[in-house]
Design an enzyme around this catalytic site. Structure first.
Site, PDB file in Angstrom:
ATOM      1  N   HIS A 180      13.947   8.266   4.512  1.00  0.00           N
ATOM      2  CA  HIS A 180      15.383   7.954   4.537  1.00  0.00           C
ATOM      3  C   HIS A 180      15.702   7.366   5.905  1.00  0.00           C
ATOM      4  O   HIS A 180      16.033   8.078   6.848  1.00  0.00           O
ATOM      5  CB  HIS A 180      16.209   9.214   4.271  1.00  0.00           C
ATOM      6  N   HIS A 206      17.591   3.995   7.646  1.00  0.00           N
ATOM      7  CA  HIS A 206      18.432   2.803   7.520  1.00  0.00           C
ATOM      8  C   HIS A 206      18.116   1.798   8.624  1.00  0.00           C
ATOM      9  O   HIS A 206      18.221   2.126   9.813  1.00  0.00           O
ATOM     10  CB  HIS A 206      19.906   3.182   7.600  1.00  0.00           C
ATOM     11  N   ASP A 213      19.822  -0.898   9.514  1.00  0.00           N
ATOM     12  CA  ASP A 213      20.998  -1.274  10.304  1.00  0.00           C
ATOM     13  C   ASP A 213      21.559  -0.113  11.111  1.00  0.00           C
ATOM     14  O   ASP A 213      22.480  -0.316  11.912  1.00  0.00           O
ATOM     15  CB  ASP A 213      22.091  -1.875   9.407  1.00  0.00           C
ATOM     16  N   GLY A 222      27.336   4.697   0.409  1.00  0.00           N
ATOM     17  CA  GLY A 222      28.766   4.522   0.569  1.00  0.00           C
ATOM     18  C   GLY A 222      29.540   5.757   0.155  1.00  0.00           C
ATOM     19  O   GLY A 222      28.983   6.793  -0.187  1.00  0.00           O
ATOM     20  N   HIS A 242      22.250   8.529  -2.549  1.00  0.00           N
ATOM     21  CA  HIS A 242      23.003   9.350  -1.609  1.00  0.00           C
ATOM     22  C   HIS A 242      23.904  10.261  -2.447  1.00  0.00           C
ATOM     23  O   HIS A 242      24.829   9.784  -3.111  1.00  0.00           O
ATOM     24  CB  HIS A 242      23.881   8.474  -0.716  1.00  0.00           C
ATOM     25  N   GLU A 288      26.294  14.406  -0.050  1.00  0.00           N
ATOM     26  CA  GLU A 288      26.460  14.243   1.395  1.00  0.00           C
ATOM     27  C   GLU A 288      27.886  14.611   1.795  1.00  0.00           C
ATOM     28  O   GLU A 288      28.106  15.277   2.795  1.00  0.00           O
ATOM     29  CB  GLU A 288      26.159  12.800   1.805  1.00  0.00           C
ATOM     30  N   ASP A 290      17.555   9.300   8.931  1.00  0.00           N
ATOM     31  CA  ASP A 290      18.782   8.628   8.510  1.00  0.00           C
ATOM     32  C   ASP A 290      18.998   7.385   9.380  1.00  0.00           C
ATOM     33  O   ASP A 290      18.737   6.269   8.949  1.00  0.00           O
ATOM     34  CB  ASP A 290      19.985   9.568   8.555  1.00  0.00           C
TER      35      ASP A 290
END
Length: 409
Positions: free
Chosen positions: A18, A20, A22, A216, A243, A246, A340
């Site tokens: 997991h 990301h 960006d 999102g 996701h 969360e 993350d």
């Protein structure tokens, strides 16, 4: 409770499932990229950005997500995407992470005015990861020292929601073209386009696009709205994570599994927080959470655990020991430690393992199980036989490292 040194944690082979893109840039790279593209930033130094944007702690999820407007802006460039992907692989290799699954939302980075369509974005990211893979796998570390080779997969994120203006050039244009459609129709159409394009590039060009994710805001945008999107992925052998749990209750996790065929769950933070359940049909939230946890444990549906990120987006947690990770361990669930966002959370995978090992009772055998889940529950870019061989190689190396540090005779 066994004490695991930082050196041992860094030396053992690890997988981050997991991660990301960006949310994991180097800060000095972000500054250089912003200067090249003339992207305004709140500060022009590493220290300034750390003070104003990428903080040690955040007041809420909104503040945590603020930095993505800057990272996404500088990544709307093919060369920058390749560089960011390459550096991310290098940063992981520097701390013993030899398998990563890099995820991002390609549609957030697309900009047709710069020639950045979906295919260009995907090829640029893959080029950086492939460059790092080839360099490392031909290095002395692998050829002479017998370390496991570096492998990677790419997970594409569909967005649960996006604003009608200012979210990204792609989404701005899509809303403009489809202005007579309901917003949710546009959002779902974008997600379907993403999964179809992902399968096409995987099949036609062999890009290691291994999975689909849904990212999102959870509240108001349940996974069930994307059932058709996930059904397309399921029918085309694209693996699935979501996701879920969360920022919403356990019913979000169940929905991801039941409606979207989720093979793994991203975060699952709320799984053991029955007070977050909002579905009025669930009359006994505590029993519901326990049954769901038992079901997931039995099916070995792995949870991608991101401790630091969860602490930062749930500032009410006063002590790491309050994190539901402890309940996940008690219920014998398949858990994989993940980062993350290395930049936004100012962390590394070694930091996340140390946080877990220093604050929870994890015997050595359980630690090895957790490491193994990273290699056994991943979405490996090859067939099952190849995946098993790679996992075996990584776990044999884990035993070598463990022996060096006195955990195995």
């Amino acid at each position: 409770m066994p004490r695991y040194s930082t050196d041992f944690i860094r030396a053992m082979p690890k997988a981050d499932l997991h991660l990301h893109l960006d949310g994991s840039l180097r800060l000095d790279t972000l500054l250089a990229m912003a200067k090249t593209l003339k992207v305004p930033l709140p500060a022009d130094t590493v220290e300034g950005l750390q003070a104003q944007v990428f903080k040690p702690a955040y007041q809420n999820l909104g503040e945590y997500l603020r930095g993505f407007q800057y990272t996404c802006a500088v990544l709307r460039d093919a060369n920058h995407l390749t560089q960011a992907a390459y550096e991310l692989a290098q940063d992981n290799l520097a701390e013993g992470v030899n398998y990563i699954e890099v995820r991002f939302a390609p549609q957030l980075l697309m900009d047709l005015s710069r020639g950045l369509d979906f295919d260009t974005v995907m090829r640029a990211v893959n080029a950086g990861l492939q460059q790092a893979e080839q360099a490392y796998n031909n290095s002395a570390a692998v050829l002479e020292q017998g370390k496991p080779p570096f492998r990677y997969g790419i997970i594409n994120c569909a967005m649960r929601m996006f604003a009608a203006k200012g979210f990204s050039p792609y989404y701005d244009q899509l809303f403009q073209l489809m202005r007579d459609f309901e917003p949710m129709q546009v959002i779902k159409l974008a997600a379907m386009e993403l999964v179809r394009a992902s399968v096409r590039l995987r099949d036609d060009e062999g890009l290691p696009i291994v999975g689909l994710d849904l990212a999102g805001q959870e509240s108001g945008y349940p996974a069930s709205k994307f059932k058709e999107v996930y059904e397309f992925a399921h029918q085309h052998f694209l693996l699935k994570t979501v996701h879920a749990g969360e920022a919403y209750g356990a019913e979000s996790v169940f929905e991801a599994i039941a409606e979207c065929h989720a093979d793994r769950i991203g975060h699952g933070y709320s799984l053991f927080l029955p007070e977050r359940i909002q579905d009025p049909a669930i009359v006994d939230p505590v029993a519901y959470s326990q049954r769901l946890a038992s079901f997931m444990a039995d099916k070995r549906i792995a949870i991608e655990v991101c401790l630091t990120s969860n602490l930062q987006t749930n500032p009410a947690i006063a002590d790491i020991r309050q994190h539901p990770f402890g309940e996940m361990l008690k219920n014998r669930m398949a858990t994989v430690i993940c980062t993350d966002n290395r930049l936004v959370s100012n962390t590394t995978l070694s930091d996340e393992y140390k946080l877990a090992l220093d604050h929870f009772d994890i015997p050595f055998k359980r630690l090895k199980d957790m490491v193994a889940y990273g290699f056994k529950k991943n979405f490996f870019p090859g067939n099952y036989v190849e995946k098993r061989q790679y996992a075996k190689q990584c776990l044999q190396y884990f035993d070598r490292v463990a022996q060096q540090y006195g955990f195995i005779d």
